[in-house]
Structure formats: C-alpha cells, structure tokens
Design a protein around this motif. Structure first.
Motif: not given
Lengths: 1066, 476
Positions: B331-336, B359-366
């Motif tokens: 993985x070199x760049x991701x949604x989270x 955004x924080x919630x989306x990041x953690x969830x991702x």
C-alpha cells in the motif's frame, strides 16, 4: 635456436684414454644439465696456449700427449682434466653459485643470470614438487622475494599470487602464468558474494591444474621490463613455468606419497565451559535464563534450553540443574522426553574436524633418440579434507613429443589433460554452509557435536540443536552441521585441455623461426544444493562455464656475434590471442518439489531466466626486442610491443609499450679482488598498457523477470564509456647483485617504483546521478619497494653442507589520485558495516568502519560505561598490507641425508575479524566469562558484584571506573563496541615446511637394477605457528584470492600435514 | 638466402596488418539489450518503489522500528537507532535514486520514440512524472536538502544539493502540470502500470491525494502554500473509498511476493515482535484492529516487548498472519490517510468541506475495514469516549496523530513523516538508544566519500548531518 648456458650442477667426468702425440681434439663444454656453455676458455696445463669455445660450447684444440687441460668460464668453477686417447671430449662444468643459472625469460628465451638486466628469480621444479602439495602455488610461499602468496585453508581453495603489490584498483592483480611459452588461464569463478564473505564456495584458481611433478623450473618475472613482451597481461608480473623435457634414452620416475593432516588447535576457537545457550537473562523461567514449559505433562513447568538462541550467554552450568535440551524433542534420541544435567558439551566443535588424507602418485616416462623425444606422464591425487564428506580428485596426463623432421626443422606437439572432480568443498564466509560461522560466531556451548552427528546418522534428517521453539521443531538459523555437510553439499568437475603444435625452423645457425598454435580450453560444471528441510529455502543451482583461449604465435630470433666482443640477440614476433568465455547459471525458484532430486525441473515456482555470459575478445600484438652483450660485462636490452585490443573503443585501441634495460658486471673490472666473486648493477625502465574489461564501452540494460506478462528492465548501475583509453603502468627498477668469498655469500637487492595511472575503472559517482559508477580513465596507484635475496653457505665440507636463503620483500602502496574530488573508492562492503576501500593518499584496501572516540589517545567511555562510537562507519581503522614479508630457508646436507626447513613470515598488515566481532558478543570464548576485577563472576548482575569495567577514559580524561553489565550478550563483541575493536594484527611466523630426504646411495642403488635412484622423504607443512597475534585463528586465512584482503568470517583452521613420499628413478 | 630472411622476418608485420579488420566490433555484449521498451522501465521502477516502501528488511527499511510498531528480539541495533551498522540511509538513498528515479527518468526519454500516439505519450509522461514526484517526496522529507536540479545526470557525477523547500515547491508545480496532462480518453501504459492498470480516473484521484498529502506536510512551515495546495487537491477529487487505494498486488509465488513475507516467513527467522508502546495503546483503546494487526502472545493475549531491549520471541505478539502472507498488497497511499488529512485540513481552517469529526470517523472506519474489521467494529470503536473525536483527549494534532499512527501500521515510513509533523503519539526512548528518535536520515555514507564538497555544504546548510537535525517542514 642456439643453446645457451647452464643450470645448477654436478660435475660429470669424461672418460680418459691413451693419447697420441699432438692431435686435434674437439669437444663441447656443457653444464650439468647438458646445455652448452658458450665462450669457455680451454687452456693446456703448463702451457699458455689456449682456445675459446664458440657460442655452442664447441672447441677444437691441438694437444700434446698426456696433456691436461683446464676449462674455465664465467660463473663456473674451473675444472682440470686429463685428456685420454679419445679425439672428442665432453666437458662438464660445475656452476659456481647461481650466476650461470639459465633463466627462462619472456617468450621462453633462455639467458644466463649474468646477462639479465632485470629482476627475475628462478626456482627449481624440484623445490616445488618435493613438498607434494596438491596445489603447487602454496609451495611458492616464502621462496621468492617480491611475490606475495596468500592461501586459504579451505580444501582446494584459491591462492592469491601477487607480484610487487596491487596495481589495479578494481581488476585482476594476479600474476600471469605462462607454461612453455603459452599463457595458462588462472581465473577463478568465485562470485561477488563469495569474495565479500556472504557465502558460496571457493572453487580455487585454474592455475592449480598445473601438475607440479611436470615442472622443470619456474621463473618469476617481477617488473614490467622483464615482462613487457607479454603486453598488458604481463603487467602483474609473470610466472614462467617450463615443463620437463624429454632426453635421449629411457627414463622413468615414479613418485608416491601419502599425507595426513590435522587441524591446528591454535587456529580454532577455545570454548568457555561455564555458561550454556541463551542470549541473557530475559526468558521465561524465574531465573530468566531458560524457557519455562511443562514438557512432561505433570502440570509443573520445566526448564528448557532456549533452543532458538545461537549464543552462549545462558544459564550457568550446574550438574544439579535438570534441563530439557534439543534432544528431548527428538523422538529417535535416547534422551527423548528427558531432562539432562545442565553441563557443557563433552564434545565441542573441535571434534567435528576429521583427519585429512591425501594420496599422490605419479609416473613420468621419457625417451628419445636423434630423431625425436617424447614424454608421457600421469598423476593422480586424492584429497580428503578435514571436514566430513569432502574430497577432490585430480587426474593429470601430460604428453609431449618432438620430432626432428630434418636437421633444421623440428615439430613439437604437447597435450595436457586435467580432470578434476570435487565434492563437499567448504562453504565460506558468513553463511549457513560454513560451519565455522556457526562454531566461531553463533554457538551454544551445551551442544555436543557428536550427539548432533548421531542424530543425523540415526534419522537422516535435519535434527538440529537450533529448533525455532520446543513447540515448533523447525530449524531456525543453523542446520545440524552433519546434515549440512552430507545433504547441502556442492559438487564440481573440470576438464581441461592445454596443448599446442609448434614448428621450429633453424634457417641459419643464427636465425631461428618458430610458429605455434596453442589452445587452453576448459569446461566446468558446479552444482550447489540446499536440501528440503534446511533452514534456507531448498534449491538446486548449476553453473556451466567454458573458457577458451587460442594463441597464434610467430617468432623469429637472431643470435649472432657481431664482433668478437659483441653478441646480438634479436627477436621479432607476432601474437594473436582470442578469448571466449561463456557461462550459464541457473537455479530453481521458491524451493524444490521432491526432496533430493537436484534438477532444474524440480523447481516449485517457474524458473527465473538463467544468467548467461558470453565474452569474446581479441588482442593482436607485434613485438620486437634486441639485446647487445659486450664481453659478458655490459648488457643492453630493449623491447617494444604494439597491441590492438578489441575491448577498447575504435581509435583508442592501439597502444605501445617500450622497455629498456642495462646490466653491468662491474666485478669484471676488478678481477683481482679475491673477496668479491661477482658484482652487477642493473637498471631498467618500462611502460606497459592495459585494455578495458569486456563490454565496458557500450551501455546495456538489465533484464528483470516479467510480471504477469509485463516486461521489466532496469538501467544498469554502471555507466559505460565509449571514449576509454588504455591504462598505463610506468615502472623503474634498479638492482645490485654481489657475491663474496668464492660465492659462499651473496645477495640480490632490487628497488622498484611503479605507477599505474589512467586506470580503467568504474569510478564511484554520487548515486544521485542514478548510477553507482561510470567507466573512466582515472586513478593512480603507486607501488614501490625493496626485494632482497640473501644466500650463503656457512659450512661446506665433503660430506656436510649448510646453506641458507632469505627472501625479504617490502612493498609500499599508495593511492595517489582518484576521480576528481573523490576521496574514496569503495571496493566492497562486508557484514558488520565495514568496507574495504581505495582511499586517497592511503595504502590500497584500507578497512573502514566505526571507530573509538579517543580522548588523549585512549578510547573514550561514555556515561553509560560503554565505548563511545564515531558517528559514521567511515573511519579508516585498518590497513591490510604487510610491512614486509620474508622467507628463510635452511638446508643441511649430510652425505645422503637432506634436511631443510622454511620459516615464512609476515610482519604487519591488519584484518577485521567478524568471527570475534560476533563470537565475543555471543559469549563463546573464555574471556567473556570468568571473574572480574572484584573476583566475582563477571556475568553476575551488577547487583551481585558482576559486571566489568572497560579499559579507557571518561570524557574528562580520567580512567574509567563505570561498571557495565555482562549478564546479557554483547558486552565484549559488536553490540557495544566500534568495528575498530575487532581489528587485529595479522603478523605471523610459521614453520612452513620441514623436509627430510634420504637418497639411497648410488653404490647401493646400482646393485638394485633397474633403479637409478631411490629417495625417501618425510615432509611436514604448516607444523608450527611460532608467532601470531590473532586469537583463535590463522592470520593468513582469507576468504578468497583477489583484491579484497583483510577480512575474516568463518575462518577455517590451518591444517598441519605430514607426508611420506617415495621417489623412484629407473 | 638473405631475401628469404627478409621475407620471413616481415611475416609478423604482414600477419598483423592482415588482421586489421574491425577488431572493436566484437566488443558488444550479445547477452544484454542495448535498448528496451519504455514501459519495461516504468513497470520495474513502479515495482521497486513499492518494494522499498513495503520492505521490512533490516538492511533497508527499518521505519517500523523507529515508530515502534515492532522491535527486534535479539539483534536490537536498529531498534536503538543504530543506522550505521547496516548503512540504512545508504540503502534507501540508492534504492530511490538509482533503482527507481533513474528508471522512471529513462522511461521518459524513451517514450517519445517508442510511443506513437502523442496523446498516449502525454499520459505516459504524466504518469511517470507523478511517480517521480512521489519518489522525490520521500527523499526530500527523509534527508532534507538533496541533489535535485543537478541529479540524474551522469555527465555531472558530483551534483550539488538543492534547498529542500525549493525542491518541494518545484515538485508541487510538476505534480500540477502532470495532473493537467492526464487524459482519460487516450491510451496509456495500460497493464504496464502495475498499480492501477492504466485507469486514468484512478490516477487523477491518486495524484490529487498525493498533492493533498504534500500540501499538508508543509502546513506548519508554509501555511499559505499548504492551504492553496490542499484546497485545490480536495476540490479536484481525492480518494473516496478503499477501492481507490494505491496498492500493488503481490503474488502468492516468487519472485513477486510481498517482501515482508520474504523477511519474516520465508526466512524462518524470529527477529521481530511488536512493542509494548503499540500494544498498550491498542489495548487501552479496545482497538478492534489488535487481533488484525497482531498475533496472540504466549498467554493467548496481546503483549509487546520493550523497544530496543532483548525480547523473548515466544513471549510476545507478532505481526499478524495476514500482513505476512506472500500476496498481501503493498500500500503506498490510501483512503484512510486521505480522510485524516482532510480532518486536519478542516482543523487548520482550510476549505475542504465536511467536518473534522466526519473525516476522522471516515478515516478510522476505512482503516478498520481495510484490515478486515466490520462497520459495526468501527461504530463501536468510535463510540468510545477515548476515541470519539469530540471527547478524546488532546489537541487535533494529538487525536489525529494517535489514530493516524495506528492506521498507518505496517507503513512505517509514512507514519514516521506524520509523527514528525504531528508530534504524536509520544514515543518512549528505547532500551539503549544511540540517539534521540531520528527526525531525519543522515546522508548516504557514499556521499561523504564521493561527493564530499557538495555533501559538506549541504550538511552545513541544514544544520548538521545528524539524525536529530529537524527538517524545514518539521517546525515543532
């Protein structure tokens, strides 16, 4: 070609018969070998009348009846003899000292030492073959000044043969071998990983194929002036080998020897006997030294060795402590499921070494008549090494025949065949197949080697002491050493054909033409295996290699008396050399499917493309030389060669090298000085050039295995260069030879200075360019030094003589320039974070690594009580070049007994020991245990009075008093120490050879027809290391031949051998 | 007779003259290609780039140890910040310049001759340029001033170093130019692109996400530039789900297996366990990723060793089987990561839309879902006061720093860059550290040996070639 002077000698007398009055007697003056001595003076005793022999030693003289004559020649002892009745005489003269030695020089031209204007040292073939080593290169050590031999202790390993120091920064510095005028390939196939200590086998160098029993003599041409006629290949010095020549009549020689060898305990580890396996006090049981598991199912936790831990910083041995060890988990073991007392192993790794055994048998038959001669030889050697399952066998056949088609035209053919097979060569470097890495660096002192042996032979499986975990019985870092020797072995075979056909046409008495085609061809196969069940992924790897060199030579030689006083020798020749080197390396991928099937088709994953090499090169040379000798007193020599090479860019690929030399026998000016028997000074200058490595003028890409059908390629890390020029060496040399008191004492001293510049090297560039390096002409290296040979005969009586011979060499080497602003050219990096380098204004090959931080010249200890270490591992911490090397040989002869011994010495030069870097950290050796300055066990915790105080000073310059813990691993080794702590002095004094020979007296032999001579010899090699400073290892041991010296990892012990040999002459 | 001699004596010369064909023509390696298609260089460079950032080889990529996801069991040098013994800075330097950038750069020079369609040429060039910018980003954030304007030119063997901030601005300009050239209606590398298979819309998102990351990296150092960069990237469209992630799919069989599998499984070695720093955080937060990140320890629970200390392998938790499998993607760049950046952007007052919490919630969830957790896991996790964005302790840097550190598990390099910038979580000193936690790499040791003058000037320009010299973007 005219026969010239002589070799070392014995006096043979001619028969004398009744004589008539004043008759003409014709004769020839010869040396002991039967070669004519030119220009001898023949005088009639009691009468000043005399004649001079001609260049072929022939003379005619009118003699009165019952006359006696005296025969004298420079460098020979004057002989008086009574002429009998025969009208033809054959006079043999004994050489006085070595001056009349006929020295074979470049292109096989024979000259007397007297007329040599450059340094060349000759060794009698007997001196090489009599030691009965299977690689004759080893027996050169200490015998020639200016020649540095570095030998490995592996069975069949390569030998470094360097004359007058390292000249090329990155390429080959090995001397050129020439056998009977034909270059003999001496490359080795050792990989980069092998020479940088990362594992692999040392397959030896190809010159070891030369049959020592077939060597008549060997000449080492040291400087460029001596070797300039060989062109670029002579740059590194030349070792000329002349094989035995057939003589008229039938001669048979049989040599049979047997050698046994034992490892030298001085060169191997001593194990501490106080603590067992583990890295320290951080495991599971309450003491922290053991795993703590319920093994016997009684619900109580038991002590278990940390089997995965390859160090000896574990629990203190205590026979009352019951511990489950590796064998408790081996169902086939008598100790299966049993705990054993916690004690040191009864059989430590020294018991792993076996007795080496070598047999060496050869037979040579020579014969001939006026029409021609032949030689036929066969030699078989079998070597079994000190490691289990190791052997090398050689079959060598030599054939040579000369047929005199007419008086003037002769044809010669020669063919040598060598078949060499090896199995179980020793793994090298930092690698699982080198048990020395295991034994010296990563070992548990509670492990009994013999029990490991039993476990392997019981099961045929990799039952190792080094389980990943008692609950995970897979080997983690180290295989069972016997499994490794018997399953992960290599095998190899080489077939070599070396031969030529030659026509020799003696057009005129002074003009000779020679044409020759010669071939050196070998093919070899190396197969390496890693068995299923090993630590490493199983594999099968094969390397097929074919080498071919063909030389076409044409040589015209002239030898003529221009006037009574001046002799002229001229030569004009051409040489076309074609080289074709091909190999293919293929390996399975991802493991083997079926165990013990070593085939590429048994690969688990599809194969990566094999690596193919196909190198073709050609050098066309033309050369000329002229030598003028005036009254055997002044010699003037000049040569020039022009080479055109295929490996340089068009337009830059032609280069010339000239040489000029002068020799002056000044003792001829003072013939009355009785103390001075001989004196000569000589001086010379030469330039030689070298071409480029194959394919360094055009750029290529590296192919990478495709992914899912997508091709991959990468720019090669080295930028090639289409405007390379030839590299050059300029060298000057002066020498002085003197002999005193009727040649009883003499010396030969040479000073030389050689600069190799415009070197063709891939210079290191900033990697920010996208490349590691770029091929350029850059870099200058200087080698200057002194070579001294000293010889004397302190005692000489009818029955007893004592002679001694000292060879002393001092070479100073310095990197004068690198590319532009570069401070350093890294030659290679090694495990442990060290590197070998060519650093500006430093000797070649400096060792770099991390260093102590010094305060007032003392290592500084930080606040934590440990050594402060430099910020980078880029400090110069060692120099692998010796200050000097020397060999001292003594020979005592009493009647038919000969005793000789050779001391081989090296002073200075350093090495980095990875063995001690790790081995001291892992607590294998006694200095890591024992008592501290307080009289307590140093491995106790500091709270319990343990710990040690490192010698050094604190940052304020005061003596260090801080105690540091020695409970966990690392204190003495790499973990808290700079690399500099593991730099050792590599000096040594070795008793290299001892020879005792008894020749059965001729009066007895004569009764034992058909024998002509019977010799018995007892030979010892490497019997005693008299002095060394490197603990637990042989300071001479190296991983491979080549430019990378000064690094030891997994060093093999030296082997002391004793040979019994019988030589029979029929 | 004299004549004969002359003829014979001149034979050698004749022979040599007659050999005067083109001797040098044979000096061409018949086994190696002098020219290759540009796509083969692009594929190789892309793969080597991912390998380098993914690797856990102790001779190359030790970032997981620096940020204390893992620690070494026995040979604890790198865990104690010893970068010299194995010449770590040199390994990264060589890999990026020589093995990645040079191949990308060479591909660019070959595209015009071996790609016929000018539109495809433009796409190929733009994609290569984006990968180059990505690579330069790592170099400049790792070392500071580096050779840039004079780099990748073999005719200048000793390139001067450029100022890091200046390089950075140029990289952003190059990135913008490349994004502008991406054309979804034209062909391109296609399958030779082993990350997106030549899908241009994905490339646009990837390039803008990289731009977002690069903009945020300089948020403390150059807020104006950061703001404009971040806002324009967010407006252009960044990753919106894990499906957009830039991943390289390793294969189950050699040679294209995940390098972590090679180092940890294939080698059979037992070099790494997790740290108590990491496990304790995850345990404290009841993190559902604990069992996804790590194996259970000897007591069937989770524990980690003390960083840099000798640690018994059997005792502690180890990297999970999932991430040590041969085909685990690189993985070199991701949604989270993108969502964390957006959360931070909101906090910094940049106009990127949404709230920091979303955004924080989306990041953690991702992140949880990427590692195999469920939506329910994420919801439960985020519901905890210690995780909930509104109730978790600390500043936004602290909250985002902590969760980003957890989410970037197994991506040590990125975690290290973010940790230097956000300064959270606090990393305790290891057992026997050689230095404080490194905030940059020293230059490759070869630069001292080869490029001495430029090296010396660069070292003095950044304030000393030490691991403790803070770089321009790392203000606090």
């Amino acid at each position: 070609m005219r026969k010239m002077l002589s070799l070392l000698a014995v006096l043979v007398l001619c028969t004398a018969m009744a004589v008539a009055q004043n008759r003409t007697v014709s004769g020839q003056v010869k040396d002991a070998k039967g070669d004519p001595i030119p220009f001898a003076t023949i005088k009639i005793k009691g009468n000043n009348a005399g004649v001079a022999a001609d260049a072929n030693g022939n003379f005619k003289i009118e003699l009165p009846a019952n006359a006696s004559i005296t025969v004298s020649a420079v460098g020979f002892e004057t002989t008086e003899l009574k002429v009998g009745s025969s009208n033809s005489l054959s006079v043999s003269l004994q050489s006085s000292g070595a001056l009349n030695e006929v020295v074979v020089t470049a292109l096989g031209i024979k000259r007397t030492r007297n007329s040599l204007p450059f340094a060349a040292q000759q060794i009698n073939g007997e001196d090489i073959s009599k030691t009965r080593t299977s690689n004759f290169l080893n027996s050169l050590s200490g015998k020639v000044s200016g020649l540095e031999i570095r030998q490995t202790n592996t069975m069949g390993g390569s030998v470094n043969v360097v004359v007058r120091g390292t000249k090329s920064l990155l390429y080959n510095n090995q001397a050129l071998f020439v056998v009977d005028g034909i270059p003999y390939n001496n490359s080795n196939t050792n990989t980069t990983d092998q020479v940088t200590g990362r594992g692999g086998y040392d397959y030896g160098n190809a010159a070891s194929d030369i049959n020592p029993d077939d060597i008549e003599s060997m000449t080492v041409l040291k400087g460029a002036a001596a070797s300039a006629l060989y062109g670029s290949r002579g740059n590194n010095g030349v070792i000329l080998i002349t094989t035995k020549k057939a003589k008229k009549g039938l001669g048979i020689t049989i040599n049979s020897g047997i050698t046994v060898g034992k490892y030298d305990p001085k060169t191997f580890v001593k194990y501490q006997k106080e603590y067992g396996g583990g890295y320290g006090q951080y495991y599971e049981d309450p003491t922290g030294f053991f795993l703590y598991r319920d093994i016997n199912g009684d619900g109580v936790k038991d002590l278990v060795t940390p089997t995965s831990e390859d160090a000896s910083y574990g629990g203190k041995f205590d026979p009352n402590l019951m511990v489950y060890q590796w064998d408790a988990f081996d169902p086939s073991s008598p100790y299966y499921g049993k705990a054993r007392p916690w004690v040191g192993a009864s059989n430590d790794p020294t018991k792993f070494f076996e007795t080496a055994l070598n047999t060496n048998n050869s037979v040579f038959i020579t014969g001939g008549s006026d029409k021609g001669t032949y030689k036929l030889g066969y030699t078989r050697t079998d070597d079994k090494g000190i490691l289990p399952n190791s052997r090398i066998s050689k079959n060598m056949a030599n054939f040579q025949a000369t047929y005199n088609i007419t008086d003037k035209l002769s044809a010669t053919g020669m063919l040598n065949y060598n078949g060499i097979t090896g199995k179980g060569r020793f793994g090298t470097g930092y690698n699982d197949k080198n048990m020395m890495t295991n034994f010296r660096q990563w070992w548990e002192t509670n492990v009994d080697v013999k029990e490991q042996k039993d476990a392997y032979f019981r099961t045929g499986k990799n039952v190792t002491w080094n389980w990943a975990d008692p609950s995970d019985l897979t080997p983690i870092y180290w295989d069972n050493v016997y499994f490794s020797r018997y399953e992960n072995y290599e095998s190899d075979a080489r077939n070599r054909y070396f031969g030529n056909v030659m026509l020799n046409y003696k057009v005129l008495p002074w003009l000779n033409l020679m044409g020759r085609v010669s071939v050196d061809n070998y093919d070899e196969l190396q197969e390496e295996r890693q068995a299923v069940g090993s630590v490493a992924t199983s594999f099968y790897k094969r390397f097929n290699h074919t080498f071919n060199e063909t030389n076409f030579d044409f040589l015209a030689t002239v030898d003529k008396e221009i006037t009574k006083d001046i002799n002229f020798k001229g030569l004009l020749g051409t040489n076309i050399r074609k080289i074709h080197n091909q190999s293919i390396l293929a390996s399975t991928n991802g493991g083997l499917i079926v165990p013990k099937v070593y085939a590429l088709s048994n690969s688990l994953s599809p194969l990566d493309a094999p690596t193919e090499v196909n190198q073709i090169g050609e050098v066309d040379g033309v050369f000329a030389g002229a030598t003028f000798v005036w009254r055997d007193m002044v010699t003037l020599d000049g040569t020039i060669r022009r080479d055109a090479s295929s490996t340089l860019p068009k337009g830059n690929n032609v280069y010339y090298y000239p040489s000029g030399s002068i020799g002056f026998v000044f003792s001829q000016l003072v013939p009355t000085a009785t103390w001075l028997s001989y004196g000569k000074i000589r001086a010379n200058y030469a330039q030689v050039g070298s071409d480029a490595p194959f394919y360094s003028t055009t750029d290529v890409y590296d192919a990478v295995t495709p992914i899912n059908g997508n091709p991959q390629a990468s720019v090669n890390g080295t930028k090639n260069n289409s405007s390379l020029r030839p590299e050059r060496t300029k060298s000057t040399e002066v020498g002085l030879e003197m002999q005193f008191i009727k040649n009883r004492l003499g010396f030969d001293v040479t000073y030389y200075d050689a600069k190799t510049f415009d070197q063709i090297i891939p210079v290191a560039v900033s990697t920010a360019t996208g490349f590691n390096s770029k091929f350029l002409n850059a870099g200058t290296m200087q080698n200057k030094g002194v070579e001294l040979s000293l010889y004397g005969t302190p005692v000489k009586t009818k029955d007893f003589s004592w002679t001694l011979n000292l060879n002393w060499t001092r070479n100073r080497n310095k990197v004068l320039t690198l590319f532009q602003g570069s401070q350093n050219l890294q030659l290679a990096t090694f495990q442990g974070g060290i590197s070998l380098n060519a650093s500006l204004n430093q000797p070649f090959g400096t060792i770099r690594g991390s260093n102590f931080v010094y305060t007032n010249g003392q290592p500084t200890v930080g606040a934590n009580g440990r050594y402060k270490i430099t910020n980078t591992a880029n400090e110069v911490i060692g120099n692998p070049n010796p200050d000097w090397i020397a060999g001292l040989n003594n020979t005592l002869k009493y009647k038919n007994w000969t005793l000789s011994w050779l001391l081989d010495m090296r002073q200075g030069g350093q090495l980095f020991s990875l063995d001690l870097y790790y081995g001291l950290a892992t607590g294998i050796t006694p200095e890591t245990s024992g008592l501290n300055d307080l009289g307590n066990p140093s491995r106790n915790t500091i709270a319990n009075g343990g710990g040690i105080i490192l010698p050094g000073v604190t940052e304020d310059g005061k003596a260090n008093t801080i105690r540091v813990s020695n409970t966990n691993f690392g204190q003495y080794g790499y973990r808290y120490s700079p690399n500099a702590r593991f730099i050792y002095d590599a000096s040594f004094i070795k008793l290299r050879e001892v020879l005792l020979t008894y020749s059965v007296p001729s009066n007895i032999v004569s009764k034992l027809a058909p024998f002509k001579g019977i010799d018995f010899s007892l030979i010892g090699r490497n019997l005693w290391i008299i002095h060394k400073n490197l603990p637990y290892a042989d300071p001479e041991e190296t991983i491979s031949s080549g430019n990378l010296q000064g690094y030891q990892s997994g060093a093999y012990p030296s082997v002391r051998t004793v040979t019994f040999n019988v030589k029979l002459n029929f | 007779m004299k004549k004969l001699s002359i003829i014979i004596l001149s034979l050698p010369l004749l022979l040599t003259v007659s050999c005067r064909r083109n001797l040098t023509d044979i000096n061409v390696d018949p086994k190696k290609a002098g020219i290759v298609p540009s796509n083969s260089l692009f594929t190789n460079a892309e793969r080597v780039l991912v390998n380098t950032t993914t690797s856990s080889n102790v001779n190359l990529n030790i970032y997981r140890l620096i940020v204390q996801y893992w620690t070494e069991t026995t040979y604890t040098d790198e865990s104690n910040y010893d970068l010299n013994t194995r010449s770590i800075p040199r390994g990264i330097w060589n890999a990026m310049y020589r093995d990645v950038l040079e191949d990308f750069e060479r591909a660019k020079t070959l595209i015009p001759t071996d790609v016929l369609d000018p539109k495809a040429q433009a796409n190929d060039l733009a994609m290569t340029e984006i990968m180059e910018v990505y690579t330069w980003y790592y170099l400049v954030t790792t070392y500071g001033n580096i050779p840039y304007s004079q780099a990748l030119d073999i005719n200048n063997p000793f390139p001067a170093y450029d100022d890091a901030a200046t390089i950075y601005n140029d990289l952003l300009a190059r990135l913008d130019a490349a994004i502008g050239k991406l054309d979804a209606n034209a062909s391109n590398w296609g399958s030779a692109d082993v990350i997106y298979g030549g899908d241009i819309p994905s490339w646009k998102k990837f390039a803008n996400s990289l731009k977002l990351k690069m903009g945020m990296t300089i948020a403390d150092a150059n807020v104006t530039k950061a703001k404009s960069t971040v806002e324009s990237a967010a407006a252009a469209g960044v990753f919106t789900s894990n499906a957009d992630n830039a991943v390289y799919d390793y294969t189950a069989n050699p040679p294209n297996t995940n390098p972590v599998w090679v180092d940890l499984v294939q080698s059979g070695r037992k070099d790494f366990v997790t740290t108590n720093t990491f496990v304790n955080q995850l345990t404290t937060l009841n993190d559902p990723r604990l069992s996804l990140f790590l194996t259970q320890d000897a007591n069937s629970t989770y524990s980690g060793g003390k960083p840099g200390a000798s640690n018994n392998y059997a005792t502690f938790s180890k990297p999970a089987v999932k991430l040590t499998s041969p085909d685990f993607p690189g993985d070199i760049l991701d949604y989270s990561e993108v969502e964390f950046l957006l959360a931070e952007a909101v906090e910094r007052g940049f106009n990127v839309g949404g709230t920091a919490q979303t955004h924080y919630n989306n990041a953690v969830t991702a992140s949880i879902k990427y590692w195999g957790g469920s939506d329910a896991d994420a919801v439960a996790y985020l519901a905890q006061p210690s995780v909930n964005y509104t109730t978790a302790t600390g500043t936004y840097k602290q909250k985002i720093g902590m969760q980003k550190w957890i989410a970037l598990y197994n991506r040590g390099w990125d975690a290290w860059i973010e940790w230097r910038r956000l300064d959270y979580p606090a990393l305790p000193a290891p057992d026997a550290p050689l230095t404080a936690t490194p905030v940059r790499y020293t230059y490759s040791v070869d630069e001292q040996n080869v490029n001495f003058d430029n090296y010396t000037a660069a070292a003095s320009a950044i304030g000393g070639d030490k691991v403790t010299t803070k770089l321009w973007f790392d203000k606090f």
